[in-house]
Design an enzyme around this catalytic site. Structure first.
Site, short mmCIF file in Angstrom:
data_model
loop_
_atom_site.label_atom_id
_atom_site.label_comp_id
_atom_site.label_asym_id
_atom_site.label_seq_id
_atom_site.Cartn_x
_atom_site.Cartn_y
_atom_site.Cartn_z
N GLY A 48 0.85 -1.20 0.00
CA GLY A 48 0.00 0.00 0.00
C GLY A 48 0.88 1.24 0.00
N GLY A 52 -1.18 8.02 1.15
CA GLY A 52 -1.47 7.99 2.59
C GLY A 52 -0.27 7.58 3.44
N ALA A 142 -5.54 -0.12 2.09
CA ALA A 142 -6.89 0.33 2.42
C ALA A 142 -7.72 0.12 1.16
CB ALA A 142 -6.91 1.79 2.82
N TYR A 237 -17.15 4.31 13.66
CA TYR A 237 -15.83 3.71 13.46
C TYR A 237 -15.52 2.60 14.48
CZ TYR A 237 -11.22 3.39 11.39
OH TYR A 237 -10.11 2.93 10.73
N LEU A 275 -7.00 11.63 9.39
CA LEU A 275 -6.47 12.50 8.34
C LEU A 275 -7.27 12.37 7.05
CD1 LEU A 275 -2.68 11.87 8.79
CD2 LEU A 275 -3.81 14.07 8.90
N VAL A 276 -7.11 13.35 6.19
CA VAL A 276 -7.74 13.26 4.87
C VAL A 276 -6.85 12.37 4.00
CG1 VAL A 276 -8.53 14.52 2.85
CG2 VAL A 276 -8.60 15.61 5.09
N THR A 277 -7.37 11.21 3.65
CA THR A 277 -6.70 10.38 2.64
C THR A 277 -7.78 9.90 1.68
OG1 THR A 277 -6.97 8.33 3.86
CG2 THR A 277 -4.94 9.54 4.29
#
Ligand code: NAI
Length: 398
Positions: A48, A52, A142, A237, A275-277
Site C-alpha cells: 500500500g 497515505g 486500504a 468507526y 487525516l484526509v486520505t
C-alpha cells in the site's frame, strides 16, 4: 493534455502528474529537516505504498535519516487512452525517481497485493535482487474489496454501525456542502466481510509467507495502522464494522508478534491520527469531526499530516535510540496522542455542537480539509501551472 480537477461527490476523477510530483517533493523536504530516524531499517517492504501512510512511510524511511531501500506494492493505474490514471501511479514514479537519484533502491510492483502471484513476484525479487531479506514490512492497504483467498469471489467491506442506525454529516466535495446521511446497522454478513477485507487476515498471510520463504531478516519489524478516535466517532468507526476489522487487526499483531519471536522480530499496530486520505473521505460522519479537529489542532500548533505522523512514528517510536517501542496497555503504538489530548477534544466537542450545513465553513477548517484532498490528487500547488499541457509519455511505465 491539459488537466483540471474533476470531483464527483467524494471521488477525484482526475489527477495532475506534475502536482503529484510536488506533493512527493514537499514530503521529502519535510523529512529532510525533521528530527532524523537514527537507527532505522535498511530494507523495507511497503504494502500500500502509493498514497497515505504507506507512501509517507516510504518517504520517511528513505529520506528522513534511515536511507532505506524499499519495495512498494500498490494497486494503481497509469496513463492510457482511457485517461490520465490515478494519483498513486504518479506518486510511485516520482518517489522512485527521487530515491534512485539519491542512490537508493526503489522497486514498485503494481497489482493486487491480495494475490498469490504478487507474493511470488515480490519474494523472487527480494531473493534475487534485494539482498535476500527485508527488516521492516509496513502493511498499509486500504480498500473496499478483496478476492476471497479460497474461492476468488470478491468480498466487499461495508462502513456501517453495528446494532442500530447512525446518522451524521458527510462532505460533498464537489458541491462544497454537508449532507445528512443515515446508515442502517450492518448485517452479520457485512460485519464478517468487512473484517475479511480490512482485518488482519491478509497481513498474517503475507508475514507467514515471507517468513516461510526465509525472507525476513533477524529482528524484522512489521506494522499495520489503525484508528480509535473519540466517543463522537465511535458509532461509525470504533464500534462499527471498521472497528471490528481493526480489533481483528490488533489480535493479528499479537499472533504475528508471537510467531516472529524466533527471529527476534516484532509486530505492532500503530494508532494514527484521523487525516484526509483517499480512503478516509468515504467514512460518513467522520468529516465534520475532521473539520473541527484540524481547526483546533492548527490553532494549538499540534496539527500533523501523514508525513509528520510517519516521521515521528519511526524517529521517536519504532527506531528509538534505546531500542524500546513505547506501547499502551493493549500493546498499541499511539501516535494519535495529540489528537486525543483532553484540551484538544474539549474544544472539538464545543465546535461540533454548533456545526451545521450553514456554519461548517466558518467553524471548521474546510479550506484545509479540501486543500488536503486536492493535494492528494496533485491540485492546488501555487507553483504548478494547471493550464499548461502535460506530456504523459515519461510516466508511461512505473
Ligand atoms: P490510502 O487509500 O491513502 O492508501 C491505500 C493504499 O493501498 C494505496 O497505496 C493503494 O494503492 C493500496 N491498495 C489498495 N488496494 C490494493 C490492492 N488490492 N493491492 C495492492 N495495493 C492496494 O489509505 P490510508 O488512509 O493511508 O490507509 C492506510 C491504513 O491506515 C489503513 O489501514 C487505514 O485504516 C489506516 N488509518 C487511516 C487513517 C486516516 O485517517 N486516513 C487514520 C488511522 C489509520
Amino acid at each position: 493534455m491539459i488537466i483540471h480537477p474533476v470531483i464527483k461527490g467524494q471521488v477525484a476523477k482526475s489527477c495532475h502528474p506534475v502536482g503529484c510530483g510536488r506533493a512527493v517533493a514537499e514530503q521529502i523536504a519535510y523529512v529532510r529537516q525533521a528530527p532524523q530516524i537514527a537507527k532505522g531499517p535498511r530494507k523495507v517492504l511497503v504494502l500500500g505504498a502509493s498514497s497515505g501512510f504507506g507512501l509517507a512511510s516510504r518517504i520517511a524511511l528513505a529520506f528522513g535519516g534511515a536511507r532505506a531501500d524499499s519495495i512498494g506494492v500498490a494497486f494503481e493505474r497509469g496513463p492510457s487512452e482511457k485517461g490520465v490514471g490515478t494519483a498513486g501511479w504518479y506518486n510511485l514514479v516520482h518517489f522512485s525517481h527521487q530515491a534512485e537519484k539519491e542512490g537508493l533502491i526503489a522497486r514498485d510492483f503494481v497489482g493486487d497485493a491480495f494475490s498469490q502471484e504478487m507474493r511470488a513476484r515480490v519474494a523472487d525479487y527480494i531473493r534475487e535482487d534485494f539482498g535476500g531479506s527485508v527488516d521492516l514490512v509496513v502493511y498499509s492497504l486500504a480498500t473496499g474489496a478483496r478476492p476471497d483467498p479460497q474461492t476468488g469471489e470478491l468480498i466487499r467491506s461495508a462502513i456501517k454501525p453495528i446494532g442500530g442506525q447512525t446518522c451524521g454529516y458527510s462532505i460533498d466535495l464537489e458541491r462544497d456542502c454537508l449532507e445528512q446521511q443515515c446508515l442502517p446497522a450492518a448485517t452479520d454478513q457485512e460485519i464478517e466481510d468487512t473484517v475479511k477485507v480490512m482485518g488482519g487476515e491478509d497481513w498474517v498471510s503475507w508475514i507467514r509467507f515471507l517468513d516461510g520463504e526465509g525472507l525476513l531478516a533477524e529482528g524484522c519489524q512489521t506494522l499495520a495502522f489503525s484508528y480509535v478516535g473519540p466517543e463522537c466517532t465511535h458509532a461509525i468507526y470504533h464500534e462499527g464494522t471498521l472497528g471490528r476489522a481493526k480489533a481483528h487487526l490488533h489480535r493479528s499483531a499479537d499472533k504475528i508478534d508471537a510467531a516472529l519471536e524466533v527471529i527476534g522480530g516484532q509486530a505492532h499496530v500503530v494508532v494514527c491520527k484521523a487525516l484526509v486520505t483517499k480512503a478516509s473521505v468515504f467514512i460518513p460522519g467522520l468529516s465534520p469531526y475532521l473539520l473541527a479537529l484540524f481547526r483546533v489542532m492548527k490553532e494549538m500548533g499540534l496539527h500533523e499530516g501523514c508525513i509528520e505522523q510517519m516521521q515521528r512514528l519511526y524517529a521517536d517510536n519504532i527506531y528509538r535510540a534505546d531500542g524500546v517501542i513505547p506501547v499502551d496497555g493493549e500493546r498499541l503504538v499511539r501516535i494519535d496522542d495529540r489528537e486525543m489530548r483532553a484540551d484538544v477534544q474539549a474544544q472539538v466537542t464545543q465546535i461540533l455542537a454548533q456545526m451545521t450545513p450553514e456554519t461548517f465553513r466558518q467553524l471548521g477548517d474546510y479550506d484545509g480539509y479540501k486543500g488536503d484532498f486536492m493535494k492528494l490528487n496533485g491540485f492546488g500547488f501555487d507553483d504548478v501551472n494547471y493550464d499548461q499541457d502535460v506530456d504523459l509519455d515519461p510516466f508511461d511505465a512505473a
